[in-house]
Structures are given as C-alpha cells and as structure tokens.
Write an enzyme that holds these catalytic residues in place. Structure first.
Site, short mmCIF file in Angstrom:
data_model
loop_
_atom_site.label_atom_id
_atom_site.label_comp_id
_atom_site.label_asym_id
_atom_site.label_seq_id
_atom_site.Cartn_x
_atom_site.Cartn_y
_atom_site.Cartn_z
CG ASN A 9 2.55 1.85 -4.17
OD1 ASN A 9 3.35 3.09 -5.23
ND2 ASN A 9 2.70 1.96 -3.21
CE LYS A 11 6.56 0.81 -2.10
NZ LYS A 11 6.75 0.29 -0.85
CG HIS A 96 1.43 4.56 0.64
ND1 HIS A 96 3.43 3.95 1.24
CD2 HIS A 96 1.24 2.89 0.00
CE1 HIS A 96 3.91 2.29 0.93
NE2 HIS A 96 2.85 2.04 -0.14
CD GLU A 98 6.78 3.51 1.28
OE1 GLU A 98 6.77 4.02 -0.42
OE2 GLU A 98 6.69 2.53 1.46
CD GLU A 169 -0.41 -1.35 1.32
OE1 GLU A 169 0.48 -2.24 -0.08
OE2 GLU A 169 0.04 -0.75 1.28
N GLY A 175 7.67 -4.05 2.43
CA GLY A 175 9.33 -4.50 1.69
C GLY A 175 10.52 -4.06 2.18
CB SER A 212 6.75 -8.74 1.95
OG SER A 212 6.56 -7.47 2.44
P1 PGA Z 1 6.07 -4.06 -1.28
O1 PGA Z 1 5.36 -2.78 -1.39
O2 PGA Z 1 4.69 -5.09 -2.73
O3 PGA Z 1 7.63 -3.55 -1.76
O4 PGA Z 1 6.28 -4.43 0.18
C1 PGA Z 1 3.55 -2.56 -1.20
C2 PGA Z 1 3.62 -1.15 -0.91
O5 PGA Z 1 4.04 -0.40 -0.78
O6 PGA Z 1 2.05 -1.33 -1.83
#
Ligand code: PGA
Length: 250
Positions: A9, A11, A96, A98, A169, A175, A212
């Site tokens: 992903n 982003k 997601h 976000e 998730e 993140g 992460s």
């Molecule tokens: P990350 O993000 O691996 O940077 O923690 C995962 C995601 O948001 O799908």
C-alpha cells in the site's frame, strides 16, 4: 508452501513516473514464485503506469486504495470503479483505517464499497482493526464486529462473499513501528474467520495482517498459519526493500 499474498500500500507516494520506475526496477529484482501473489495499491493516478509495466507478470495484481460506491454521477473527487478497471485495476482496498480515521468513512460506506467492487468484478480487500483505546479497553473484537457487520448484512450472496478478503490492521500498529505480536495477530484472524463462518460465510476467508510489517518481522508473522499474507505500507516504498520482503517467504 501455502499460498501467500504480499500486498503493498503506497498511500500518497509515487506519482506516475516514480511508480513506473519502481515497477521496472521491481521486475528486475523479482521473478514469479508459485503460490505467491504480489498486490500493489499505488495512488489512483499511478494505477495505469504500474499496471502497464506489470502486464507481463501473471503473479502481480494492481488495485485502487479507495473507490466510490457509485460508478458515475455527481461525486466530486471520488474514484470510479469503472475508471479504475479501465486503467488496469482488479483489486481495491476498502475501509483502510486512514479512510476511516482521517476522512470519516463509516462502516456502512465501507460495506457499500465492498458491494460495488464485487459488482464491478474487482476484488475487495476490506481493512478492519481496533484503535489503541479499543485494544486497551478490551474491545478489539467489538470493534472488528462493528466493521464487519454492515458487510455481512449487505453482501449476502455466497459467490460474492467468497471473493472478499480481509486485512486485519490494528490502528495502533499502522506506521508506528509497533507491529502486533504474531500470536495476537493470529488470534484476531481466527476471531474474524469464526465470526464470519458463524454468519454463513462460505469457505475459509483469506485474512492478511498489516501494521508495521518489515523485513525483520515478516517471517515471524507469516509463521502463523492463520496469516494468509501481509499488507505493507512504509516497508513497501522502495523496490529493493519490497523485493527483499516478498522474497523472504520462499
Ligand atoms: P505500515 O502501513 O506498514 O506503514 O504500518 C500499513 C498500512 O497502512 O496498510
């Protein structure tokens, strides 16, 4: 070796030219491996260039990070599934964290997006997971149930249900550099499967873990048979780094 999905992903990173360069480099670094699918979720404007470069690789699939539940009409700023498909998308992320936390997307809206994706022959990867507060209050399962329930209510056809994938998730792991312990992730995956099975979901739903994930923890996470793959943000942003991770599982 069981089948695994490695999903990247990106982003809000990699516009069309950077995405094309990444994809070309990734092709040099990797080769198809049986039972391994590589999924890429670039920004919407980069889907076309990524899909174009990866056309020669049957193990690679490209998708949108978010879509509208309507195909056309007065929805300024949204991404139509029809347009995403036209430029090569066969997958989409839905809900997601976000989208939910930053843009206020509701559980019901996510469910409509899952339904619309299925109607467009696009595979939805529905993201669910608890916030830190929910985890600390022992409300992980309640949070996940709340996110799954509208999908269970709206997607009732067995054939459609069989095409939905889930990404677990936990919001506090995204993140932050703080991944869920493999056994905690496995518990959540087991819960998701059991919850859906109790509601008549057919077969064994595929569940990926995200939050992460990096080169240092991928193998420990994937050692849990409950995990069908990983959804990775930060650690997927360079072709070299991502090629290393997708090569770990054999
Ligand atoms: P990350 O993000 O691996 O940077 O923690 C995962 C995601 O948001 O799908």
């Amino acid at each position: 070796m069981r089948p695994l999905i490695y999903a990247a992903n990106w982003k809000l990173h990699h516009g069309p030219s950077a995405a094309r360069e990444y994809a070309a480099r990734f092709l040099e670094l990797t080769r198809p491996v049986p039972d391994r699918e590589l999924w890429f979720f670039p920004p919407a404007v980069s889907i076309a260039s990524v899909a174009d470069v990866f056309r020669c690789r049957p193990d690679i699939w490209v998708g949108a990070q978010n879509v509208c539940w309507e195909l056309k009409g007065a929805f300024t700023g949204e991404l139509s599934l029809a347009h995403a498909v036209e430029v090569g998308a066969t997958l989409t992320l839905v809900g997601h964290s976000e989208r939910r936390q930053v843009f206020g997307e509701t559980d019901e809206q996510s469910a409509r997006k899952v339904k619309a994706a299925l109607a467009s022959d696009v595979t939805p990867l529905l993201c669910v997971g608890e916030t830190l507060a929910e985890r600390e209050w022992g409300r992980t399962e309640e949070a996940v149930r709340r996110q799954l329930d509208p999908v269970v209510a709206l997607v009732t056809d067995a054939g459609e249900r069989a095409r939905v994938l889930i990404a677990y998730e936990p919001v506090w792991a995204i993140g932050t550099g703080r991944n869920a312990a493999p056994h905690d992730a496995a518990d959540a995956h087991r819960f998701i499967r059991a919850y859906l099975a109790e509601r008549g979901w057919p077969g064994r739903v595929r569940v990926l873990y995200g939050g992460s994930v990096n080169a240092a923890n991928t193998l420990a996470l994937l050692a849990e048979p409950e995990l069908d793959g990983v959804l990775v943000g930060g650690a997927s942003l360079t072709a070299e780094g991502w090629a290393e991770i997708v090569g770990l599982g054999g």
